[in-house]
Design a protein around this motif. Structure first.
Motif, PDB file in Angstrom:
ATOM      1  N   VAL A 138      25.163  44.882 -33.630  1.00  0.00           N
ATOM      2  CA  VAL A 138      24.387  45.401 -34.757  1.00  0.00           C
ATOM      3  C   VAL A 138      24.865  44.765 -36.060  1.00  0.00           C
ATOM      4  O   VAL A 138      24.067  44.328 -36.880  1.00  0.00           O
ATOM      5  CB  VAL A 138      24.481  46.937 -34.821  1.00  0.00           C
ATOM      6  N   THR A 148      23.556  41.158 -36.321  1.00  0.00           N
ATOM      7  CA  THR A 148      22.115  40.894 -36.435  1.00  0.00           C
ATOM      8  C   THR A 148      21.415  41.797 -37.442  1.00  0.00           C
ATOM      9  O   THR A 148      20.209  41.689 -37.604  1.00  0.00           O
ATOM     10  CB  THR A 148      21.429  41.109 -35.074  1.00  0.00           C
ATOM     11  N   MET A 149      22.176  42.667 -38.131  1.00  0.00           N
ATOM     12  CA  MET A 149      21.557  43.679 -38.988  1.00  0.00           C
ATOM     13  C   MET A 149      20.594  43.081 -40.003  1.00  0.00           C
ATOM     14  O   MET A 149      19.484  43.536 -40.170  1.00  0.00           O
ATOM     15  CB  MET A 149      22.663  44.449 -39.701  1.00  0.00           C
ATOM     16  N   ARG A 150      21.060  42.038 -40.703  1.00  0.00           N
ATOM     17  CA  ARG A 150      20.204  41.433 -41.732  1.00  0.00           C
ATOM     18  C   ARG A 150      19.714  40.052 -41.300  1.00  0.00           C
ATOM     19  O   ARG A 150      19.301  39.260 -42.131  1.00  0.00           O
ATOM     20  CB  ARG A 150      20.980  41.281 -43.034  1.00  0.00           C
ATOM     21  N   ALA A 151      19.829  39.767 -40.011  1.00  0.00           N
ATOM     22  CA  ALA A 151      19.581  38.402 -39.569  1.00  0.00           C
ATOM     23  C   ALA A 151      18.096  38.082 -39.495  1.00  0.00           C
ATOM     24  O   ALA A 151      17.273  38.940 -39.237  1.00  0.00           O
ATOM     25  CB  ALA A 151      20.208  38.185 -38.206  1.00  0.00           C
ATOM     26  N   THR A 152      17.792  36.804 -39.748  1.00  0.00           N
ATOM     27  CA  THR A 152      16.428  36.320 -39.528  1.00  0.00           C
ATOM     28  C   THR A 152      16.531  34.924 -38.927  1.00  0.00           C
ATOM     29  O   THR A 152      17.544  34.257 -39.057  1.00  0.00           O
ATOM     30  CB  THR A 152      15.654  36.204 -40.853  1.00  0.00           C
ATOM     31  N   PRO A 158      27.492  37.480 -41.954  1.00  0.00           N
ATOM     32  CA  PRO A 158      28.083  37.682 -43.283  1.00  0.00           C
ATOM     33  C   PRO A 158      29.604  37.599 -43.192  1.00  0.00           C
ATOM     34  O   PRO A 158      30.179  37.936 -42.164  1.00  0.00           O
ATOM     35  CB  PRO A 158      27.657  39.104 -43.647  1.00  0.00           C
TER      36      PRO A 158
END
Lengths: 497, 144
Positions: free
Chosen positions: A144, A147-151, A235
Motif C-alpha cells: 500500500v 502504490t498509494m500515490r503511484a501512477t 517516495p
C-alpha cells in the motif's frame, strides 16, 4: 501481559485509532508517532530485560506452549527490534516534515503503523506459521505504501515487487505446510529437536525450500532483481524504511531458520549465494547514475556480507552477521534520507544534473559523508567494525574465496560512494536543475528543511553509537550469536512461557 | 496424504506457474490465485487422513479427530489470499487505467542503464517539479 507482545500490539491498536482520526492530520500524526515511540520504549525495556534476565517468551491465548503462538525475544531479536524501531520513528518524523502523509485518503500513517507491527512481529515470533502471517502483515502494508500515490510507470515496477513477494509468500506457506506434515509442529523451539529426527534427504529438501523463500525476501543472488526495480520509484521516506528494514527482516529469518533447523549441509549454498550477492550487487551499482538506484544496488551487495557471516557459521561469523545488521539498518536508511534531502532541495536525484552541493548545501555533504564512509567500511565508523568482524571470522574459517569476494566488493563500494560524492557534492552540474542553477547564480545556499534535516541528522548521529560503544555492542552481538547457536535457553524459555 | 489431493496440488502449482509467466496482468493474478489455492490445499492435505471428524465431544482425548492446526492455518491463509487477490486486482486495474494496456512492459530503466543514461523516475513524486521537455519519452531514448 508480558513486555514482548507490546511492540506488536501497540502499533496495531494505534493504527485503528489513527484510522478513526482520519479527519485530522495533526491528530493522526500525534497518535502514530506516539504509538511508535511507545513501541520504541518497549523495545528498549525488552532489550534490557533480555540482557539481564535471559530470553523473554509469552505464549498467547492461554494455550500450552507448542500449540499456541509463542512470541519470544532473544538478544538478536531484541537488538534488531530496537534498531528497527529507532529507524521507523525517525523516518516517520522525516515523512511528517516532508508532508508526504498529506493528501487524501489519509491512510499513510495507519498503514505505516501496520508496517511497524509487521516488522516487530517478524522479529519476535517463535512460530513458523505466525512468521508467514507477520510477513503478510508487513508486506501488505508495504504494497500500500509503495502504490498509494503511484501512477503509470511506478505501478508497473511496484507490480513486480508485489507479484514476487506474493509468490515467495505462497512458497513459504507451502514450505510451512510441508514442515508441519513432516514434523507435526511449527513451533520453532519444538522444531529444534524434531527436525533433526527427519530423514536426511527430507531435511535438505525442506531446508533448501526455506532458504530460497527467505533469499527472495532478502534479495540474495539470484533472487535480487526485483529490488532495484521497485525501491527507487517509491517516495523517499518509503524507500528509506524499506531499504533499512525489509530485506533485513529476510536476513533475520534466514539466520533464525538456519540455526533452528541446523541446516549444515546447505551451508555451501549460502557461501555461493553470499559471494555472488556481494559482487553482483556492487557491480550493478557501478553502472547506475541515479542516487536512489545506486543505493538500491548497494542494499543487495550489503546483504551479501550478512549472509557471509551466517554462511561461515561459527560464533565469530554469526557475531559479524548480527553486528552487520545492526550497523546496516540505520546507515542505509540515513543514506536514502540524505538522497531525499538532496532531491527535495534540488528536484532531482540524477548525478548528471547535480554538482557542487558541498558549497550550496554543506549540511547535506556532512550527513552523506558519515554513513557513506561507514557503508564502505572506513574506520572508525560502524561499518568498519562490522566488516572487520565478518572478514576475520571468514579468515579463521578459511573461507578465502568468500573473503576475497567481500574485499573486492568493499573496494567497489568505496568507488561508487565516491561516484555519488563527486557527482553530487563536488564539481559543477552539466545540466543543473532550475533550483540548483538559481542557487549557483546567486551564490546562495540551498534551502534546508529543518524537520527532515534534523531527522536525518539524528539518524546519522545514531549510527555513531556503534563505534563509540564498540566494545559493548560487540559483546552483545557475541552473546546474541551464542544464543542463536545454542538453542537450549531458547527452548527452555518457550516451554516455560 | 491422499494421492488425488497430491496430484491436484501439483496441478494447481503447475497451471499457476504457467500463468504467472505470462505477460498479461490478469493472467498473473489468476496464476497467483491458483498457486495460493494449491498451497492451501497442501495445508489441508498435511492434516492427516481424509474422513476424520473435525471435532469430537467433550472429554475425548482427540485421537480420532483430524488435526485442528492445519485447518486453522488453511483458514488464515484463505483470508490472507483473498485480501491479496483483491489488492492485486485493484493494482492491475490501476495499471490498466494508467497505460490502457494489460501487458507488463520491460523495465526501461534497465535498458537505459546499459546505454549510460537514466530517467530519474520522479514523475510521480509530488515534491518534484516535472518538466516535460527535460524528460522525453524514455522508451524513445531507450532506442539507440
Amino acid at each position: 501481559m508480558s513486555l514482548v507482545v507490546l511492540p506488536v500490539i501497540l502499533p496495531l491498536f494505534g493504527s485503528g485509532l489513527a484510522l478513526l482520526a482520519i479527519r485530522s492530520l495533526v491528530l493522526q500524526r500525534v497518535i502514530a508517532l506516539g504509538t511508535n515511540l511507545a513501541a520504541l520504549g518497549c523495545a528498549i525495556g525488552l532489550l534490557v530485560a533480555v540482557e539481564s534476565d535471559g530470553i523473554q517468551a509469552q505464549t498467547v491465548g492461554a494455550w500450552p506452549a507448542g500449540v499456541g503462538i509463542t512470541i519470544v525475544a532473544d538478544l538478536a531479536a531484541a537488538m534488531f527490534l530496537l534498531v528497527s524501531l529507532v529507524v521507523i520513528v525517525l523516518v516517520q518524523v522525516f515523512a511528517v516534515g516532508q508532508g508526504s502523509d498529506e493528501g487524501n485518503p489519509r491512510i499513510g500513517q495507519p498503514v505505516y503503523l501496520v508496517l511497524s507491527a509487521g516488522v516487530s512481529l517478524s522479529f519476535l515470533t517463535g512460530d513458523l506459521f505466525n512468521l508467514f502471517v507477520a510477513f503478510e502483515v508487513m508486506l501488505i502494508a508495504s504494497y500500500v505504501l509503495l502504490t498509494m500515490r503511484a501512477t503509470g510507470k511506478v505501478v508497473r515496477s511496484s507490480m513486480t515487487y508485489v507479484v514476487i513477494n506474493i509468490l515467495a509468500s505462497t512458497l513459504l506457506l507451502s514450505t510451512v505446510g510441508l514442515i508441519y506434515g513432516a514434523t507435526g509442529t511449527v513451533n520453532m523451539a519444538e522444531l529444534v529437536t524434531r527436525y533433526p529426527e527427519l530423514p536426511q534427504a527430507t531435511q535438505t529438501a525442506l531446508g533448501v525450500l526455506l532458504i530460497s523463500v527467505f533469499a527472495i525476501k532478502a534479495a540474495l543472488f539470484p533472487f535480487f532483481f526485483w529490488l532495484p526495480d521497485s525501491y527507487p520509484t517509491a517516495p523517499v521516506a518509503v524507500t528509506a524504511v524499506f531499504a533499512g528494514l525489509l530485506t533485513k527482516v529476510g536476513i533475520y529469518t534466514l539466520i533464525r531458520s538456519t540455526t533452528i533447523l541446523q541446516l549444515d549441509d546447505a551451508r555451501w549454498l549460502l557461501v555461493v549465494a553470499a559471494s555472488l550477492t556481494m559482487v553482483v550487487g556492487v557491480i550493478g551499482a557501478i553502472v547506475q547514475s541515479d542516487i536512489k538506484r545506486i543505493l538500491s544496488f548497494h542494499i543487495i551487495s550489503q546483504v551479501g556480507y550478512m549472509v557471509m557471516g551466517l554462511a561461515i557459521g561459527t560464533v565469530a561469523g554469526l557475531t559479524g552477521a548480527v553486528l552487520y545488521v545492526v550497523h546496516h539498518i540505520p546507515v542505509k536508511t540515513a543514506l536514502f534520507l540524505v538522497g531525499g534531502l538532496v532531491e527535495d532541495a534540488t528536484g532531482t536525484a540524477q548525478l548528471s544534473r547535480l554538482g557542487g552541493l558541498v558549497r550550496r548545501a554543506p549540511v547535506f555533504a556532512v550527513l552523506f559523508l558519515i554513513p557513506a564512509l561507514s557503508l564502505a567500511g572506513v574506520p572508525p565508523f560502524s561499518g568498519f567494525l562490522a566488516k572487520l568482524s565478518v572478514i576475520v571470522a571468514g579468515l579463521e574459517a578459511e573461507e578465502y574465496v568468500m573473503v576475497a569476494a567481500s574485499l573486492v566488493a568493499s573496494l567497489f563500494t568505496i568507488f561508487s560512494m565516491s561516484k555519488i560524492w563527486a557527482g553530487v557534492f563536488w564539481g559543477t552540474a552539466d545540466d543543473p536543475t532550475p533550483a540548483l542553477a538559481e542557487a549557483e547564480a546567486n551564490e546562495q545556499k540551498l534551502p534546508v528543511h529543518p524537520v527532515t534535516t534534523a531527522a536525518t541528522a539524528t539518524l546519522v548521529l545514531a549510527t555513531l553509537i556503534v563505534p563509540i560503544f564498540g566494545g559493548t555492542v560487540f559483546e552483545l552481538a557475541e552473546r546474541a550469536a551464542l544464543q542463536l547457536l545454542d538453542s537450549s535457553d531458547y527452548i527452555e524459555a518457550v516451554m516455560n512461557s | 496424504m491422499s494421492i488425488v489431493l497430491a496430484v491436484l496440488v501439483a496441478w494447481l502449482f503447475a497451471v499457476g506457474t504457467y500463468l504467472v509467466l505470462q505477460r498479461a496482468l490478469t493472467r498473473i493474478v489468476l496464476g497467483l490465485g491458483l498457486m495460493s489455492h494449491g498451497a492451501i490445499l497442501l495445508l489441508v492435505a498435511v492434516g492427516g487422513r481424509a474422513g476424520r471428524p473435525p471435532l469430537v465431544g467433550k472429554g475425548d482425548d482427540g485421537a480420532g479427530i483430524a488435526a485442528p492446526l492445519p485447518q486453522a492455518f488453511a483458514l488464515t491463509a484463505i483470508v490472507i489470499g483473498f485480501g491479496m487477490t483483491a489488492f492485486l486486482l485493484a493494482l492491475a486495474y490501476k495499471s490498466w487505467v494508467g497505460t490502457s494496456d494489460d501487458e507488463v512492459q520491460d523495465d526501461v530503466e534497465d535498458l537505459l542503464s546499459g546505454l549510460g543514461g537514466s530517467d530519474d523516475g520522479s514523475d510521480d513524486e509530488p515534491w518534484v517539479e516535472f518538466e516535460a521537455e527535460d524528460h522525453p519519452d524514455v522508451s524513445k531514448r531507450a532506442k539507440p
